[in-house]
Design an enzyme around this catalytic site. Sequence first.
Site, short mmCIF file in Angstrom:
data_model
loop_
_atom_site.label_atom_id
_atom_site.label_comp_id
_atom_site.label_asym_id
_atom_site.label_seq_id
_atom_site.Cartn_x
_atom_site.Cartn_y
_atom_site.Cartn_z
N GLY A 74 0.75 -0.99 0.05
CA GLY A 74 0.03 0.07 0.01
C GLY A 74 0.86 1.38 0.05
N THR A 75 1.86 1.26 0.78
CA THR A 75 2.99 2.35 0.93
C THR A 75 3.62 2.69 -0.51
OG1 THR A 75 3.31 1.82 3.06
CG2 THR A 75 4.87 3.28 1.72
N ASN A 154 -7.82 4.14 9.06
CA ASN A 154 -7.19 2.94 9.58
C ASN A 154 -7.59 2.92 11.23
OD1 ASN A 154 -4.94 4.90 8.62
ND2 ASN A 154 -4.09 3.62 10.28
N GLN A 182 -7.95 0.23 3.64
CA GLN A 182 -8.88 -0.07 4.44
C GLN A 182 -10.12 -0.24 4.04
OE1 GLN A 182 -8.32 -1.36 7.37
NE2 GLN A 182 -6.27 -0.49 7.83
N SER A 202 -3.87 -2.92 -0.63
CA SER A 202 -2.82 -3.60 -0.11
C SER A 202 -3.33 -5.07 0.28
CB SER A 202 -2.30 -3.17 1.28
OG SER A 202 -1.48 -3.96 1.84
N GLY A 203 -2.61 -5.90 0.00
CA GLY A 203 -2.77 -7.49 0.00
C GLY A 203 -3.02 -7.89 1.49
N HIS A 204 -2.27 -7.32 2.26
CA HIS A 204 -2.17 -7.95 3.62
C HIS A 204 -3.45 -7.42 4.44
CE1 HIS A 204 -0.16 -5.05 6.22
NE2 HIS A 204 0.31 -4.47 5.23
N THR A 240 10.58 -7.78 -12.08
CA THR A 240 9.95 -8.86 -12.30
C THR A 240 8.72 -9.11 -11.39
OG1 THR A 240 11.89 -9.90 -13.16
CG2 THR A 240 10.08 -11.46 -12.35
N CYS A 328 2.57 3.18 14.22
CA CYS A 328 3.63 4.32 14.12
C CYS A 328 3.70 5.01 15.36
CB CYS A 328 3.48 4.92 12.91
SG CYS A 328 2.19 6.39 13.06
C1 PLP Z 1 -1.81 -0.51 6.18
C2 PLP Z 1 -2.06 0.58 5.51
C3 PLP Z 1 -1.26 1.26 4.49
C4 PLP Z 1 0.13 0.70 4.16
O1 PLP Z 1 -0.06 -0.43 3.56
P1 PLP Z 1 1.27 -1.49 3.28
O2 PLP Z 1 0.93 -2.37 2.61
O3 PLP Z 1 1.51 -1.84 5.03
O4 PLP Z 1 2.23 -0.65 2.60
C5 PLP Z 1 -1.51 2.59 3.88
N1 PLP Z 1 -2.67 3.00 4.16
C6 PLP Z 1 -3.63 2.47 4.99
C7 PLP Z 1 -4.94 3.27 5.26
C8 PLP Z 1 -3.43 1.41 5.87
O5 PLP Z 1 -3.92 0.83 6.74
#
Ligand code: PLP
Length: 405
Positions: A74-75, A154, A182, A202-204, A240, A328
Amino acid sequence: MSAQNVVYLDNNATTRVAPEVLEAMLPFFSERYGNPSSMHTFGGAVGREMREARESLADLLGCGTDEIIFTSCGTESDNTAIRSALTAQPEKRHIVTTRVEHPAVLSLCKFLERSQGYRVTYLGVDAEGRLDMQELEDSLAEDTAIVSIMWANNETGVIFPIEKIAEMTRSRGIMLHTDAVQAVGKIPMKLSETGVDMLSLSGHKLHAPKGVGALYVRRKLPYRPYLIGGHQEHGKRAGTENTTGIIALGAAAKAAKAHLPAENTTVRALRDRLENALLAGVPESRLNGHKLERLPNTSNISFKYIEGEAILLLLDQLGIAASSGSACTSGSLEPSHVLRAMGVPFTYAHGSIRFSLSRYTTDADVDYVIDNVPRIIETLRKISPYKQGVADPLSPLDSKPPCGC
Ligand SMILES: *Cc1c(COP(=O)(O)O)cnc(C)c1O
């Protein structure tokens, strides 16, 4: 501690990989290791699977497959979107964002402001975490290159009216990026029918593994790649491909699409039961964020007079995983930049806990938390350094950009 005996209520930090996602991705770690860019069938077959993953994600987002760029997180998506808008429009020097963004947007904006001379407007929020649309409109200038506003927060789960914001930016010809990390999988969306120009996910956060994300870029939008090299991702993101991660993200998107309507009811009901029981069972507790304009899985509750970290520690001993605001800010004594922006009083802001549920949260999980939290709070209040009845020092409502991380 194993996953079996943890009550995991920290899904806004990261999520469990869904079983069907794990199953889909495993072969790509072993026998299916081909490079999708290769000429041979062995690699090409992987490319075909990647196309299917792209289709599943496009289906979840309601956009074209050519509008999706797979990234590493996501970053990266957030950074790429904002930098692309600035590079593509060098004459424009102004950025509009909010005080409550994730550091992936906020810290980049601060960097661009301090080191690159951009002007940045950080929009405030009201006591319930909502934007003022008039303030947004008034902030837009001739040289505004990009508006970057998250879809859902978030920390509090508060949802911003992105479709309405998109109408405003589109009518002014200004690019709109949204951090929807989110929101994706929790809010139904059809990007082809909105004015959103770029969107990060973001996948996770979506039951896929860490290390894969995506950026939606509207067709024909001026775009400048961040990673330059090979022709991967239609020339928009070199390197890749993380084939395993992309296959996983495709499977996660498919599952999210299938689960979304039911989860909106079931997860929300669990969340509401948890929230209502804690607010009723603990005196001097309060909800942070608007009650209704909020993700169905998130509850951010403040318990007056105690430190969120102390609560977390005792919850951890009981096998309950939650969070005290964003990762953070925890570990420092600074209260969350989101709660500060909302003007949450100091003695409440410090004692805030975020519970974030998922499709894997059970009734028993919620019962366990309801049975334990009131007692934990009572214990901690007995040793709290804050004197009850003493006036609250209000949180500093300074206008400088928040979040020092
Ligand atoms: C977790 C999060 C991110 C960052 O995503 P990553 O895949 O961990 O870099 C960015 N924005 C929001 C709102 C998030 O909750």
